[in-house]
Design a protein around this motif. Structure first.
Motif, PDB file in Angstrom:
ATOM      1  N   SER A 196      -7.030   6.596   7.426  1.00  0.00           N
ATOM      2  CA  SER A 196      -5.903   6.167   6.608  1.00  0.00           C
ATOM      3  C   SER A 196      -6.206   4.930   5.769  1.00  0.00           C
ATOM      4  O   SER A 196      -6.897   4.011   6.206  1.00  0.00           O
ATOM      5  N   ARG A 197      -5.625   4.886   4.545  1.00  0.00           N
ATOM      6  CA  ARG A 197      -5.774   3.693   3.690  1.00  0.00           C
ATOM      7  C   ARG A 197      -5.112   2.487   4.350  1.00  0.00           C
ATOM      8  O   ARG A 197      -5.473   1.355   4.096  1.00  0.00           O
ATOM      9  N   ALA A 233       2.531  11.276   5.761  1.00  0.00           N
ATOM     10  CA  ALA A 233       1.192  10.689   5.633  1.00  0.00           C
ATOM     11  C   ALA A 233       0.775  10.664   4.169  1.00  0.00           C
ATOM     12  O   ALA A 233       0.250   9.665   3.673  1.00  0.00           O
ATOM     13  N   GLU A 235      -0.274   7.442   2.002  1.00  0.00           N
ATOM     14  CA  GLU A 235      -1.622   7.311   1.445  1.00  0.00           C
ATOM     15  C   GLU A 235      -1.572   7.141  -0.066  1.00  0.00           C
ATOM     16  O   GLU A 235      -2.370   6.420  -0.640  1.00  0.00           O
ATOM     17  N   PRO A 253      -4.678  15.079   9.188  1.00  0.00           N
ATOM     18  CA  PRO A 253      -3.314  14.565   9.024  1.00  0.00           C
ATOM     19  C   PRO A 253      -3.244  13.130   8.498  1.00  0.00           C
ATOM     20  O   PRO A 253      -2.252  12.754   7.899  1.00  0.00           O
ATOM     21  N   PHE A 254      -4.311  12.335   8.700  1.00  0.00           N
ATOM     22  CA  PHE A 254      -4.180  10.924   8.350  1.00  0.00           C
ATOM     23  C   PHE A 254      -4.956  10.526   7.118  1.00  0.00           C
ATOM     24  O   PHE A 254      -5.308   9.368   6.955  1.00  0.00           O
ATOM     25  N   GLY A 255      -5.262  11.462   6.223  1.00  0.00           N
ATOM     26  CA  GLY A 255      -5.865  11.053   4.965  1.00  0.00           C
ATOM     27  C   GLY A 255      -7.356  11.336   4.903  1.00  0.00           C
ATOM     28  O   GLY A 255      -7.938  11.870   5.838  1.00  0.00           O
ATOM     29  N   PRO A 288       2.589  15.843   7.390  1.00  0.00           N
ATOM     30  CA  PRO A 288       1.682  15.676   6.253  1.00  0.00           C
ATOM     31  C   PRO A 288       2.386  15.041   5.051  1.00  0.00           C
ATOM     32  O   PRO A 288       1.798  14.269   4.320  1.00  0.00           O
ATOM     33  N   THR A 323       0.827  -1.209   0.000  1.00  0.00           N
ATOM     34  CA  THR A 323       0.000   0.000   0.000  1.00  0.00           C
ATOM     35  C   THR A 323       0.861   1.259   0.000  1.00  0.00           C
ATOM     36  O   THR A 323       0.641   2.174  -0.788  1.00  0.00           O
ATOM     37  N   ILE A 379       4.464  14.592  13.419  1.00  0.00           N
ATOM     38  CA  ILE A 379       3.296  14.246  12.597  1.00  0.00           C
ATOM     39  C   ILE A 379       3.486  15.039  11.317  1.00  0.00           C
ATOM     40  O   ILE A 379       3.390  16.264  11.313  1.00  0.00           O
TER      41      ILE A 379
END
Ligand SMILES: Nc1ncnc2c1ncn2[C@@H]1O[C@H](COP(=O)(O)OP(=O)(O)O)[C@@H](O)[C@H]1O
Ligand SMILES: Nc1ncnc2c1ncn2[C@@H]1O[C@H](COP(=O)(O)OP(=O)(O)O)[C@@H](O)[C@H]1O
Ligand SMILES: [Zn+2]
Lengths: 257, 257
Positions: B164-165, A236, A240, B206-208, A233, A61, A231
């Motif tokens: 998130s994915r 992430a 993603e 931040p996580f999608g 971006p 992924t 954290i």
């Protein structure tokens, strides 16, 4: 690269093996493993990555390789070729093994069977010459970790945590079990520690104060061996989009490498 | 409350049992379970909480009950009394069982043994009369989940994910396995979706992007059954301070209840 002739020498060309571990799920272990492997490759190393999280493989992924499938090695011996990422890392993951959708990898894998499957990811892959083999272990110290340690000599581990007390409890316990297996800790990564607002630049620590220094002391790691990953971006977004390894590595992963 | 006389009727007074599950670690499953249990209690229900994450029990940490120890039930039969939280929830966790520090709970628990220990948390606790028994399951659908389903009839599950994915892949797989066990999904919680800057109020994700609607559709849950929990400094602070249940519940947990 030179080809192995069978499972007994698949790992012959691997110079060193580094595990990325954590007894707490969701701290960013797979993220650190994939980004670290590509930072090592960006510095010129020949690098492999084993996604040993057989219950939830995530390397395909984050590397944008969901459609890749394993091919047999031209040298035979029942070995498979690793899948090469765009960033030049050779990857083995249960995610590349074609199973019928309803019995996804990991669905039925419990206990000792999961350990044996993980060991096969090492021995049944024709790795060739590698400077580093990075291993993304599943959370905890269970059957898979034991299977991995039986398959290959793990020189050192990178232990990943977050600033939360909830992670601290699990990660400290994991350290005891890891030391029982004879695997020293080379570095501690505190992930998701600080968030920087994209609007006004203010910093805040959503997940608590942190215990990286305590963890490093418990693991016998010097203060220079503690790395803090914010954290981010960019991290992430790369995860993603399946684009890890496409852009230059984040500086913190280069210094970890 | 009325006392059971032995393991065969420890659960006799329990009206309904709700599991909180996720095949991805670190998404906030223990957080949702503890906050949901206290929101149900705040609305007047008699509520129990089983921390079935035997490898990494976190209920004692978030409830500020690290020093609590289990006591025998006055009615005998080998049963133990649950530990009562300040918010009025009766809690059973391996974290309350006094084991020597170097062999923390979960260190040696692998495979079927973990399943049996989790089942004992149900049967060896004198629950009395309860409207709801909330169960915090470990990540994945392994031996512990099977042990729990064998010990008690789980009416429904609350499935927790993040945007998130990386979480999507694992959580959708978990849904298939959970349905194979005959446990329907009552609600989907997307946790850690939005962060609001404490400085300027800007929102960022931040996580999608998120997949809660897809997950709800796959689980047969109506759109009203999807709850979004933001990255909340109040929730994190309550977890870190062991103060869950001391203040009024967050609105989203009340609506989930
Ligand atoms: N430094 C970071 N910045 C932003 N997001 C991150 C960072 N590290 C991890 N993540 C995100 O956090 C989630 C959990 O990470 P993952 O690597 O899957 O953890 P684990 O392997 O420990 O379960 C993923 O959605 C990932 O994209
Ligand atoms: N909505 C939230 N806002 C802020 N922090 C949260 C939230 N949900 C969970 N957390 C934090 O995220 C971490 C992971 O949560 P946890 O409940 O331990 O996940 P799991 O049980 O799925 O492993 C913990 O540090 C917890 O305090
Ligand atoms: Zn701001």
């Amino acid at each position: 690269f030179g080809h192995a002739v069978g499972p007994e020498d698949a790992l012959a060309g691997v110079r060193s093996c580094v595990a990325v571990s954590s007894c707490k799920g969701g701290v960013g272990k797979s993220t650190v493993a994939a980004h670290l492997a590509h930072a090592l490759a960006a510095r010129g190393g020949r690098v492999g990555l084993v996604d040993a999280d057989v219950m939830g493989p995530s390397a395909p992924t984050v590397l944008g390789l969901e459609d890749a499938r394993v091919e047999a090695s031209p040298a035979g011996g029942g070995l498979a070729l690793p899948v090469e990422s765009r960033g030049g890392v050779r990857v083995a993951s249960l995610g590349f093994v074609n199973v019928a959708p309803s019995t996804k990898p990991g669905a039925a894998l419990r206990g000792p069977l999961a350990g044996r499957v993980a060991a096969q990811l090492f021995r049944m892959t024709d790795w060739g010459e590698l400077d580093y083999l990075v291993v993304d272990l599943p959370p905890g110290v269970g059957d898979v970790t034991l299977g991995v340690c039986a398959a290959v000599a793990v020189e050192a581990a990178v232990v990943v945590t977050t600033p939360s007390r909830l992670a601290r409890v699990d990660v400290l316990k994991g350290l005891e079990l890891q030391e029982g297996l004879g695997v020293p800790t080379a570095a501690v990564v505190e992930n998701l520690a600080v968030a920087v607002c994209p609007g006004c630049g203010a910093e805040n620590r959503p997940f608590g104060g942190g215990h990286a220094a305590e963890l490093a002391a418990a693991a016998g790691v010097a203060p220079e061996g503690v790395f803090r990953v914010p954290i981010s971006p960019a991290v992430a977004a790369a995860n993603e989009a399946g684009a890890v390894g496409d852009a230059a590595p984040e500086p913190v992963f280069l210094s970890l490498a």
